[in-house]
Design a protein around this motif. Sequence first.
Motif, PDB file in Angstrom:
ATOM      1  N   GLY A  40       0.825  -1.203   0.000  1.00  7.36           N
ATOM      2  CA  GLY A  40       0.000   0.000   0.000  1.00  7.36           C
ATOM      3  C   GLY A  40       0.858   1.250   0.000  1.00  7.36           C
ATOM      4  N   GLY A  41       0.547   2.172  -0.910  1.00  5.81           N
ATOM      5  CA  GLY A  41       1.370   3.371  -1.071  1.00  5.81           C
ATOM      6  C   GLY A  41       0.736   4.601  -0.439  1.00  5.81           C
ATOM      7  N   PHE A  42       1.602   5.527  -0.008  1.00  4.77           N
ATOM      8  CA  PHE A  42       1.194   6.760   0.680  1.00  4.77           C
ATOM      9  C   PHE A  42       2.079   7.881   0.168  1.00  4.77           C
ATOM     10  CE2 PHE A  42       2.083   9.336   4.703  1.00  4.77           C
ATOM     11  CZ  PHE A  42       0.916  10.066   4.639  1.00  4.77           C
ATOM     12  N   SER A  60       5.371   6.446  -0.895  1.00  5.63           N
ATOM     13  CA  SER A  60       5.964   6.127   0.395  1.00  5.63           C
ATOM     14  C   SER A  60       5.094   5.115   1.132  1.00  5.63           C
ATOM     15  CB  SER A  60       6.114   7.417   1.227  1.00  5.63           C
ATOM     16  OG  SER A  60       6.826   7.151   2.411  1.00  5.63           O
ATOM     17  N   VAL A  61       5.423   4.876   2.404  1.00  2.00           N
ATOM     18  CA  VAL A  61       4.650   3.967   3.254  1.00  2.00           C
ATOM     19  C   VAL A  61       4.136   4.770   4.447  1.00  2.00           C
ATOM     20  CG1 VAL A  61       4.750   1.881   4.691  1.00  2.00           C
ATOM     21  CG2 VAL A  61       6.100   1.994   2.587  1.00  2.00           C
ATOM     22  N   HIS A  62       2.864   4.610   4.782  1.00  5.54           N
ATOM     23  CA  HIS A  62       2.310   5.342   5.931  1.00  5.54           C
ATOM     24  C   HIS A  62       2.996   4.888   7.225  1.00  5.54           C
ATOM     25  CE1 HIS A  62      -0.521   6.976   8.854  1.00  5.54           C
ATOM     26  NE2 HIS A  62      -0.982   7.746   7.876  1.00  5.54           N
ATOM     27  N   PRO A  63       3.334   5.853   8.112  1.00  6.28           N
ATOM     28  CA  PRO A  63       4.018   5.498   9.369  1.00  6.28           C
ATOM     29  C   PRO A  63       3.290   4.426  10.183  1.00  6.28           C
ATOM     30  CG  PRO A  63       3.906   7.887   9.123  1.00  6.28           C
ATOM     31  CD  PRO A  63       3.154   7.295   7.960  1.00  6.28           C
ATOM     32  N   LYS A  64       1.955   4.428  10.138  1.00  6.39           N
ATOM     33  CA  LYS A  64       1.196   3.427  10.910  1.00  6.39           C
ATOM     34  C   LYS A  64       1.461   2.015  10.395  1.00  6.39           C
ATOM     35  CE  LYS A  64      -2.355   5.682  13.427  1.00  6.39           C
ATOM     36  NZ  LYS A  64      -2.872   7.007  12.973  1.00  6.39           N
ATOM     37  N   MET A  65       1.761   1.894   9.088  1.00 12.58           N
ATOM     38  CA  MET A  65       2.072   0.578   8.516  1.00 12.58           C
ATOM     39  C   MET A  65       3.447   0.110   8.982  1.00 12.58           C
ATOM     40  SD  MET A  65       0.642   1.290   4.681  1.00 12.58           S
ATOM     41  CE  MET A  65       1.241  -0.243   3.982  1.00 12.58           C
ATOM     42  N   MET A  89      -5.080   3.229   1.806  1.00 15.21           N
ATOM     43  CA  MET A  89      -3.819   3.483   1.113  1.00 15.21           C
ATOM     44  C   MET A  89      -3.918   2.963  -0.310  1.00 15.21           C
ATOM     45  SD  MET A  89      -1.640   5.072   2.919  1.00 15.21           S
ATOM     46  CE  MET A  89      -2.725   6.033   3.954  1.00 15.21           C
ATOM     47  N   TYR A  90      -3.044   3.461  -1.193  1.00 13.84           N
ATOM     48  CA  TYR A  90      -3.172   3.089  -2.590  1.00 13.84           C
ATOM     49  C   TYR A  90      -2.609   1.696  -2.870  1.00 13.84           C
ATOM     50  CZ  TYR A  90      -3.809   3.122  -7.470  1.00 13.84           C
ATOM     51  OH  TYR A  90      -4.240   2.770  -8.710  1.00 13.84           O
ATOM     52  N   GLY A  91      -3.419   0.868  -3.500  1.00 12.12           N
ATOM     53  CA  GLY A  91      -2.980  -0.477  -3.865  1.00 12.12           C
ATOM     54  C   GLY A  91      -2.701  -1.335  -2.649  1.00 12.12           C
ATOM     55  N   ALA A  92      -3.577  -1.247  -1.622  1.00 13.10           N
ATOM     56  CA  ALA A  92      -3.360  -2.025  -0.388  1.00 13.10           C
ATOM     57  C   ALA A  92      -3.226  -3.508  -0.708  1.00 13.10           C
ATOM     58  CB  ALA A  92      -4.510  -1.780   0.589  1.00 13.10           C
ATOM     59  N   GLY A  93      -2.149  -4.107  -0.250  1.00 17.48           N
ATOM     60  CA  GLY A  93      -1.912  -5.535  -0.477  1.00 17.48           C
ATOM     61  C   GLY A  93      -1.441  -5.861  -1.887  1.00 17.48           C
ATOM     62  N   GLN A  94      -0.989  -4.864  -2.636  1.00 17.53           N
ATOM     63  CA  GLN A  94      -0.744  -5.071  -4.078  1.00 17.53           C
ATOM     64  C   GLN A  94       0.276  -6.176  -4.383  1.00 17.53           C
ATOM     65  OE1 GLN A  94       0.742  -1.473  -6.125  1.00 17.53           O
ATOM     66  NE2 GLN A  94       2.799  -2.315  -6.011  1.00 17.53           N
ATOM     67  N   ASP A  95       1.270  -6.371  -3.534  1.00 18.96           N
ATOM     68  CA  ASP A  95       2.275  -7.397  -3.824  1.00 18.96           C
ATOM     69  C   ASP A  95       1.905  -8.776  -3.270  1.00 18.96           C
ATOM     70  OD1 ASP A  95       3.763  -5.549  -5.160  1.00 18.96           O
ATOM     71  OD2 ASP A  95       5.447  -5.508  -3.756  1.00 18.96           O
ATOM     72  N   LEU A  96       0.734  -8.891  -2.640  1.00 18.44           N
ATOM     73  CA  LEU A  96       0.360 -10.159  -2.002  1.00 18.44           C
ATOM     74  C   LEU A  96      -0.784 -10.890  -2.685  1.00 18.44           C
ATOM     75  CD1 LEU A  96       0.449  -9.191   1.785  1.00 18.44           C
ATOM     76  CD2 LEU A  96       2.314 -10.021   0.356  1.00 18.44           C
TER      77      LEU A  96
END
Length: 362
Positions: A13-15, A20-25, A88-95
């Motif tokens: 997921g992108g931010f 980038s990656v959201h700090p909460k992730m 977030m954008y494309g959450a889980g996109q690589d999974l």
Amino acid sequence: SKITLSVIKADVGGFVGHGSVHPKMLEKAEEMLKEKGKDLLVDCFVTNVGDDINLIMTHKEGINSEKIHTLAWDTFLSCTEVAKSLKMYGAGQDLLSDAFSGNMKGMGPGIAEMEFEERPSEPIVIFMADKTEPGAWNLPLYKIFADPFNTIGLVIDPKMHSGFRFEVFDLIKDKKVTFACPEELYDLLIFLGASNRYVVKSIYTKEGEIAAVSSTQKMNQMAGRYVGKDDPVLIVRCQSGLPAVGEVLEPFANPHLVAGWMRGSHYGPLMPVSQKQALPTRFDGPPRVIAMGFQLANGKLHGPQDLFADVAFDMARQKALKVADYIRQMGPFEPHRLPLDEMEYTTLPGVMEKLKGRFEQC
Ligand code: 13P
Ligand code: 13P
Ligand code: MG
Ligand code: MG
Ligand code: MG
Ligand code: MG
């Protein structure tokens, strides 16, 4: 006893967008490794380059450990939950194949692992890149381990003088081959130069000691396309018979062109940056690489040192920006845009269908 260093990465997921990656992730990833990896890991460190989360872990389980891979997978799943809750954008996109975001190529996490006997001092550099693919390591790995104009140790260090072995994967045919250097340098280069297909997996000393390993892996056919190829990592051990840290970093002082910018479909310069600057936004790039240095001590990761934060890489960044400006002028034209068969997605079949019947014999 041996220690294993595993670096496992995924974009879940992108931010914002793919930047980038959201700090909460990242917090969730740390919490997962600390809690679920409590009895499994010797040490761990979580970071990100652009929209990719990198899990750096030391342990005694060896490479390809189901326990370690499951821990990483569960961590990415938990991060995906956070990404989904924040939209977030494309959450889980690589999974997951059902989280399609127009980016089918990078749907499997990347994995680089090595097991070794820790030396009296064990300096390690971990490279992590975004908006590119494992072929991006071919040129720097050649320079680090085979080019005396980059690595003077090949000439003047008696422990390095006999050279290294390169293990190369053919990603299309799922075959691998090993070259001994310097003896087979020219044979090696005919393959390494074709970095979209032939990619360095690992490098060994002539004595068989592991020196470097990348996240290159067999590509899987998923949803009609090859996936699992992008945003790679690379582990390099340094010093005492291996290239010095400075020799390992030196190739990045001259940014080379790599595939993977904007929609995984453009060439651009690989810009070495500090972790804080690993925030690709211009045309979703240009491609970034960070280098985290660690001293291992009984499996503990002392570091990181953010190696490309050095002002000595400022000129490389300036050069990369100039190259980016230059090549961007080409817009949708090759060689900025990738050849048709290498783009991550394309409208060509649809356009062809629409124009069906309008093509005449010339
Ligand atoms: P030192 O003499 O500081 O160990 O340096 C050796 C070296 O690796 C320099 O590149
Ligand atoms: P990622 O593989 O980093 O998600 O890149 C997607 C992309 O190509 C953005 O333009
Ligand atoms: Mg992304
Ligand atoms: Mg990706
Ligand atoms: Mg990415
Ligand atoms: Mg991509």
